[in-house]
Design a protein around this motif. Structure first.
Motif, PDB file in Angstrom:
ATOM      1  N   UNK A  11      -6.372 -13.944   3.683  1.00 35.76           N
ATOM      2  CA  UNK A  11      -5.346 -13.506   4.813  1.00 35.76           C
ATOM      3  C   UNK A  11      -4.043 -12.977   5.122  1.00 35.76           C
ATOM      4  N   UNK A  12      -3.585 -13.425   4.247  1.00 34.61           N
ATOM      5  CA  UNK A  12      -1.764 -13.535   3.424  1.00 34.61           C
ATOM      6  C   UNK A  12      -1.823 -11.775   2.922  1.00 34.61           C
ATOM      7  N   UNK A  13      -2.789 -11.928   1.922  1.00 28.86           N
ATOM      8  CA  UNK A  13      -2.778 -10.847   1.150  1.00 28.86           C
ATOM      9  C   UNK A  13      -3.238  -9.495   2.049  1.00 28.86           C
ATOM     10  N   UNK A  14      -3.933  -9.703   2.883  1.00 26.20           N
ATOM     11  CA  UNK A  14      -4.965  -8.879   4.144  1.00 26.20           C
ATOM     12  C   UNK A  14      -3.561  -8.116   4.739  1.00 26.20           C
ATOM     13  N   UNK A  15      -3.117  -9.487   5.684  1.00 27.92           N
ATOM     14  CA  UNK A  15      -1.716  -8.780   6.838  1.00 27.92           C
ATOM     15  C   UNK A  15      -0.827  -8.220   5.786  1.00 27.92           C
ATOM     16  N   UNK A  16      -0.060  -8.414   4.546  1.00 31.24           N
ATOM     17  CA  UNK A  16       1.394  -7.898   3.580  1.00 31.24           C
ATOM     18  C   UNK A  16       0.510  -6.221   3.393  1.00 31.24           C
ATOM     19  N   UNK A  19      -2.912  -1.086   2.482  1.00 34.80           N
ATOM     20  CA  UNK A  19      -4.082  -0.859   2.463  1.00 34.80           C
ATOM     21  C   UNK A  19      -5.542  -1.163   1.889  1.00 34.80           C
ATOM     22  N   UNK A  20      -6.590  -1.285   2.615  1.00 41.43           N
ATOM     23  CA  UNK A  20      -7.553  -1.896   2.934  1.00 41.43           C
ATOM     24  C   UNK A  20      -7.228  -2.480   1.155  1.00 41.43           C
ATOM     25  N   UNK A  21      -8.644  -3.572   0.804  1.00 41.97           N
ATOM     26  CA  UNK A  21      -8.271  -4.583  -0.725  1.00 41.97           C
ATOM     27  C   UNK A  21      -9.376  -4.142  -1.063  1.00 41.97           C
ATOM     28  N   UNK A  22     -10.350  -4.523  -1.889  1.00 38.02           N
ATOM     29  CA  UNK A  22     -11.545  -4.218  -1.903  1.00 38.02           C
ATOM     30  C   UNK A  22     -11.784  -5.448  -2.481  1.00 38.02           C
ATOM     31  N   UNK A  23     -13.632  -5.718  -2.510  1.00 42.14           N
ATOM     32  CA  UNK A  23     -13.898  -7.375  -2.574  1.00 42.14           C
ATOM     33  C   UNK A  23     -13.943  -7.735  -4.413  1.00 42.14           C
ATOM     34  N   UNK A  24     -14.182  -6.952  -4.893  1.00 43.32           N
ATOM     35  CA  UNK A  24     -13.559  -6.708  -6.484  1.00 43.32           C
ATOM     36  C   UNK A  24     -12.471  -6.913  -6.493  1.00 43.32           C
ATOM     37  N   UNK A  48     -12.386 -15.884  12.991  1.00 39.10           N
ATOM     38  CA  UNK A  48     -12.276 -14.922  14.100  1.00 39.10           C
ATOM     39  C   UNK A  48     -11.154 -14.445  14.109  1.00 39.10           C
ATOM     40  N   UNK A  49     -10.714 -14.284  12.306  1.00 43.63           N
ATOM     41  CA  UNK A  49      -9.991 -13.150  12.260  1.00 43.63           C
ATOM     42  C   UNK A  49      -9.960 -11.682  12.318  1.00 43.63           C
ATOM     43  N   UNK A  50      -9.739 -10.603  12.494  1.00 43.78           N
ATOM     44  CA  UNK A  50     -10.057  -9.926  12.963  1.00 43.78           C
ATOM     45  C   UNK A  50      -9.728  -8.878  11.468  1.00 43.78           C
ATOM     46  N   UNK A  51     -10.606  -8.676  10.771  1.00 49.68           N
ATOM     47  CA  UNK A  51     -11.018  -8.223   9.434  1.00 49.68           C
ATOM     48  C   UNK A  51     -12.315  -6.850   9.374  1.00 49.68           C
ATOM     49  N   UNK A  52     -11.636  -5.861   9.239  1.00 43.92           N
ATOM     50  CA  UNK A  52     -12.582  -4.536   9.827  1.00 43.92           C
ATOM     51  C   UNK A  52     -12.805  -4.254   7.650  1.00 43.92           C
ATOM     52  N   UNK A  53     -14.380  -4.559   7.633  1.00 50.13           N
ATOM     53  CA  UNK A  53     -14.596  -3.765   6.515  1.00 50.13           C
ATOM     54  C   UNK A  53     -14.734  -1.675   6.578  1.00 50.13           C
ATOM     55  N   UNK A  54     -13.925  -1.565   5.764  1.00 50.36           N
ATOM     56  CA  UNK A  54     -14.167   0.237   5.047  1.00 50.36           C
ATOM     57  C   UNK A  54     -14.643   0.197   3.950  1.00 50.36           C
ATOM     58  N   UNK A  55     -15.171   1.251   3.736  1.00 53.22           N
ATOM     59  CA  UNK A  55     -15.353   2.306   2.418  1.00 53.22           C
ATOM     60  C   UNK A  55     -14.770   1.492   1.257  1.00 53.22           C
ATOM     61  N   UNK A  56     -13.570   1.125   1.233  1.00 54.20           N
ATOM     62  CA  UNK A  56     -12.017   0.858   0.002  1.00 54.20           C
ATOM     63  C   UNK A  56     -11.933  -0.885   0.391  1.00 54.20           C
ATOM     64  N   UNK A  57     -12.620  -1.015   1.321  1.00 52.38           N
ATOM     65  CA  UNK A  57     -12.527  -2.883   1.294  1.00 52.38           C
ATOM     66  C   UNK A  57     -11.860  -3.123   2.584  1.00 52.38           C
ATOM     67  N   UNK A  60      -7.126  -6.448   7.673  1.00 54.35           N
ATOM     68  CA  UNK A  60      -6.705  -7.195   9.100  1.00 54.35           C
ATOM     69  C   UNK A  60      -6.596  -5.624  10.179  1.00 54.35           C
ATOM     70  N   UNK A  61      -7.180  -5.748  11.160  1.00 54.74           N
ATOM     71  CA  UNK A  61      -7.171  -5.073  12.505  1.00 54.74           C
ATOM     72  C   UNK A  61      -6.584  -5.623  13.560  1.00 54.74           C
ATOM     73  N   UNK A  62      -5.078  -4.660  13.100  1.00 58.73           N
ATOM     74  CA  UNK A  62      -3.784  -6.021  13.891  1.00 58.73           C
ATOM     75  C   UNK A  62      -3.431  -5.102  15.756  1.00 58.73           C
ATOM     76  N   UNK A  63      -4.262  -4.113  15.591  1.00 55.80           N
ATOM     77  CA  UNK A  63      -4.448  -3.206  16.519  1.00 55.80           C
ATOM     78  C   UNK A  63      -2.251  -2.701  16.726  1.00 55.80           C
ATOM     79  N   UNK A  64      -1.792  -2.780  17.986  1.00 56.94           N
ATOM     80  CA  UNK A  64      -0.253  -2.621  18.017  1.00 56.94           C
ATOM     81  C   UNK A  64       0.607  -3.988  17.679  1.00 56.94           C
ATOM     82  N   UNK A  65      -0.134  -4.723  18.168  1.00 51.21           N
ATOM     83  CA  UNK A  65       1.221  -5.974  17.952  1.00 51.21           C
ATOM     84  C   UNK A  65       0.075  -6.904  15.897  1.00 51.21           C
TER      85      UNK A  65
END
Length: 165
Positions: A11-16, A19-24, A48-57, A60-65
């Motif tokens: 969570x901390x890595x994705x929040x900071x 860019x998306x981070x891949x599973x690898x 309930x963590x709003x994580x988006x899976x993209x083609x690059x990894x 976190x979906x933070x929206x405007x907040x």
């Protein structure tokens, strides 16, 4: 059950990260396989963590907040103070949830934005047992704040009071 240390770190890595981070990449950071990361992401999404899976990894979906999950532990008498600490410092308490060892994730939407909201919530709790009591006082809140600085103020205030795990 609660989030593992690795899941909290994900969570901390994705929040900071901007860019998306891949599973690898995440697997390399923690010395585990991509499949383990995929399972961790599934658990985090169930929490309930709003994580988006993209083609690059993953990101976190933070929206405007800025939205973050905190892990908290305190006694019943501290509920009002914990929630007031969050709203007094500019946060919104989106929900509370636990990870029960038998029933899994149990979540209650709160949407508490003010001391008045805290007072109403605490008043209604007089007739029931708090969710946190089912998991040794360990529980999670999703908190929304306008920016990182506001969230850091909230987090530091909660740490000072000994509420954060």
């Amino acid at each position: 059950m609660k989030l593992s240390k690795r899941q909290n770190e994900i969570i901390k890595i994705l929040q900071k990260s901007d860019e998306p981070k891949s599973g690898e990449v995440l697997g390399d950071i923690f010395g585990v396989s991509r499949q383990i990361i995929v399972k961790d992401i599934g658990v985090l999404k169930a929490f309930g963590v709003q994580i988006i899976s993209t083609n690059k990894g993953y990101k976190i979906d933070t929206g405007e907040y800025l939205t973050k999950i905190i892990e908290s532990k305190h006694e019943d008498g501290d509920i009002k103070d914990e929630l007031n600490t969050i709203v007094d410092n500019g946060g919104v308490v989106i929900d509370i949830f636990i990870n029960h060892p038998v029933y899994g994730v149990i979540r209650k939407d709160l949407d508490i934005k003010s001391r008045n909201g805290v007072n109403n919530f605490v008043k209604n709790m007089d007739v029931s047992t708090p969710l946190k009591n089912l998991t040794g006082n360990i529980h999670y809140h999703t908190i929304r704040a306008k920016d990182q600085e506001t969230f850091e103020i909230i987090e530091n205030a909660l740490k000072e009071k000994g509420y954060l795990k």
